[in-house]
Design a protein around this motif. Structure first.
Motif, short mmCIF file in Angstrom:
data_model
loop_
_atom_site.label_atom_id
_atom_site.label_comp_id
_atom_site.label_asym_id
_atom_site.label_seq_id
_atom_site.Cartn_x
_atom_site.Cartn_y
_atom_site.Cartn_z
N LYS A 59 88.01 27.45 61.31
CA LYS A 59 87.89 27.83 62.47
C LYS A 59 86.41 28.35 62.67
O LYS A 59 86.07 29.27 61.81
CB LYS A 59 88.94 29.01 63.10
CG LYS A 59 89.00 29.48 64.39
CD LYS A 59 90.09 30.19 64.79
CE LYS A 59 89.86 30.75 65.97
NZ LYS A 59 89.17 30.15 66.89
N LYS A 109 83.20 30.42 63.56
CA LYS A 109 82.70 31.53 63.86
C LYS A 109 81.97 31.32 65.20
O LYS A 109 81.47 30.41 65.22
CB LYS A 109 81.88 32.36 62.93
CG LYS A 109 82.46 32.58 61.82
CD LYS A 109 82.46 34.13 61.50
CE LYS A 109 83.12 34.47 60.18
NZ LYS A 109 83.68 35.42 59.81
N GLU A 110 82.21 32.38 66.05
CA GLU A 110 81.45 31.97 67.48
C GLU A 110 80.00 31.96 67.36
O GLU A 110 79.38 31.34 67.98
CB GLU A 110 81.88 33.51 68.40
CG GLU A 110 83.09 33.22 69.22
CD GLU A 110 83.27 31.93 69.89
OE1 GLU A 110 84.08 31.25 69.46
OE2 GLU A 110 82.55 31.53 70.75
N GLU A 111 79.52 32.69 66.21
CA GLU A 111 77.98 32.61 65.97
C GLU A 111 77.47 31.40 65.74
O GLU A 111 76.42 30.96 66.11
CB GLU A 111 77.50 33.86 65.08
CG GLU A 111 78.13 33.43 63.72
CD GLU A 111 78.59 34.71 63.00
OE1 GLU A 111 79.16 35.66 63.51
OE2 GLU A 111 78.08 34.84 61.77
N ARG A 145 79.25 28.35 66.71
CA ARG A 145 79.31 27.88 67.68
C ARG A 145 78.23 27.85 68.62
O ARG A 145 77.77 26.93 69.25
CB ARG A 145 80.64 28.17 68.51
CG ARG A 145 82.02 27.63 67.57
CD ARG A 145 83.25 27.75 68.57
NE ARG A 145 83.36 26.81 69.67
CZ ARG A 145 83.40 27.40 70.80
NH1 ARG A 145 83.47 28.58 71.18
NH2 ARG A 145 83.43 26.52 71.93
N GLU A 146 77.67 29.37 68.88
CA GLU A 146 76.71 29.47 69.76
C GLU A 146 75.31 28.89 69.19
O GLU A 146 74.56 28.39 69.80
CB GLU A 146 76.42 31.04 69.71
CG GLU A 146 77.37 31.45 70.99
CD GLU A 146 77.37 33.08 70.72
OE1 GLU A 146 76.65 33.54 70.20
OE2 GLU A 146 78.39 33.73 71.22
N MET A 186 78.59 25.27 76.28
CA MET A 186 79.25 25.87 75.05
C MET A 186 80.67 25.59 74.97
O MET A 186 81.15 25.36 74.06
CB MET A 186 79.28 27.35 75.44
CG MET A 186 79.91 28.34 74.25
SD MET A 186 78.93 28.35 72.62
CE MET A 186 80.13 29.52 71.78
N ASP A 187 81.42 25.19 76.38
CA ASP A 187 82.81 24.72 76.23
C ASP A 187 83.07 23.35 75.46
O ASP A 187 84.13 23.16 74.97
CB ASP A 187 83.25 24.52 77.81
CG ASP A 187 83.37 25.80 78.58
OD1 ASP A 187 83.36 26.92 77.96
OD2 ASP A 187 83.19 25.63 79.59
N THR A 214 85.98 24.15 68.15
CA THR A 214 86.24 25.16 67.63
C THR A 214 86.51 25.27 66.12
O THR A 214 86.90 26.11 65.58
CB THR A 214 87.53 25.75 68.29
OG1 THR A 214 88.60 24.84 68.56
CG2 THR A 214 87.34 26.11 69.83
#
Ligand code: F6R
Length: 241
Positions: free
Chosen positions: A155, A157-159, A161-162, A171-172, A176
């Motif tokens: 999965k 990490k948000e960082e 993905r950013e 971003m969508d 993920t």
């Protein structure tokens, strides 16, 4: 660990391309572990330049990529399969059957991980090219209390993905989850070539190369490998003594 810091990105790319060219000439059936992202693009361009100058042939070479997004087809322009075709495979004489990535569309992720690991175990890389994430990830092995040796689904990490959102329309659209080669497979490569550019990665470079070996900075595990070559531009190397 062998460390080289270059004044310009162009010099770094040239040096890395020569390494690959020399390896493939010495070993025409070389197995290459490859990476995507912004870091290797200039290296692939210079390798293609060498190919166009008849300095090497990929006809006997086999490649294994580090990772692929879950849910993207190879013809999706954000998939790593698409990236590899665009930046390298379609520009040289490598047969498609000799290029390998995890299949982002595989119906059974566990079976896909097992399939990829079986290939990797049979064909350990002569050289594994790596970029470095801002959080110290290699492949998509993200910082964690423990790391997996083999191929697995992570999965993101948000960082991460950013950081990768710059390649997507929004971003969508950033997946993920991703398949990644595990650190065990990465560390089995005969030689590891870690390439890092940019001032924004100077502190993680310092931590990864000179700090404690910890699963919270996956790249720090490279300190345990006997043959690591690190290529940095001046900015990425600015915090090293
Ligand atoms: C890519 C990969 C990632 C990237 C890292 C740095 O296949 O495995 O670990 O190397 O996220 O990305 P860039 O080069 O875009 O800064």
């Amino acid at each position: 660990m062998e460390l080289k810091i270059f004044d310009t990105s162009d010099q770094l790319d040239q040096y890395a391309a020569e390494l690959f060219t020399k390896l493939i000439n010495e070993k025409p059936k070389a197995v290459l572990g490859l990476a995507t992202g912004s870091t290797p693009i200039g290296i692939y361009d210079k390798i293609v330049d060498n190919y166009n100058l008849n300095k090497l042939s990929f006809s006997g070479v086999t490649t294994y990529n580090l990772d692929e997004y879950v849910g993207l087809t190879p013809d999706n322009d954000q998939s790593y399969a698409y990236y590899m075709n665009r930046h390298l495979f379609s520009r040289v004489d490598i047969p498609a059957s000799q290029t390998h990535l995890p299949n982002g569309m595989a119906p059974d992720p566990q079976a896909e991980c097992a399939r990829y690991d079986a290939l990797l175990n049979e064909h350990p890389a002569d050289i594994q090219l790596l970029g470095l994430g801002h959080n110290g990830h290699i492949g998509f092995n993200e910082p964690d209390g423990e790391l997996s040796a083999g191929t697995h689904v992570v999965k993101l990490k948000e960082e991460t993905r950013e950081a990768n959102a710059r390649f997507f329309a929004s971003m969508d659209e950033v997946p993920t989850e991703a398949y990644t080669m595990g650190v065990g497979s990465i560390l089995k490569a005969n030689t590891i070539l870690l390439v890092v550019r940019g001032s924004d990665k100077a502190s993680i470079v310092k931590e990864a190369l000179t700090g404690p070996v910890t699963t919270q900075i996956p790249a720090s595990l490279l300190q345990t490998h006997p043959r690591v070559i690190v290529l940095l531009d001046r900015e990425a190397g600015r915090m090293l003594d």
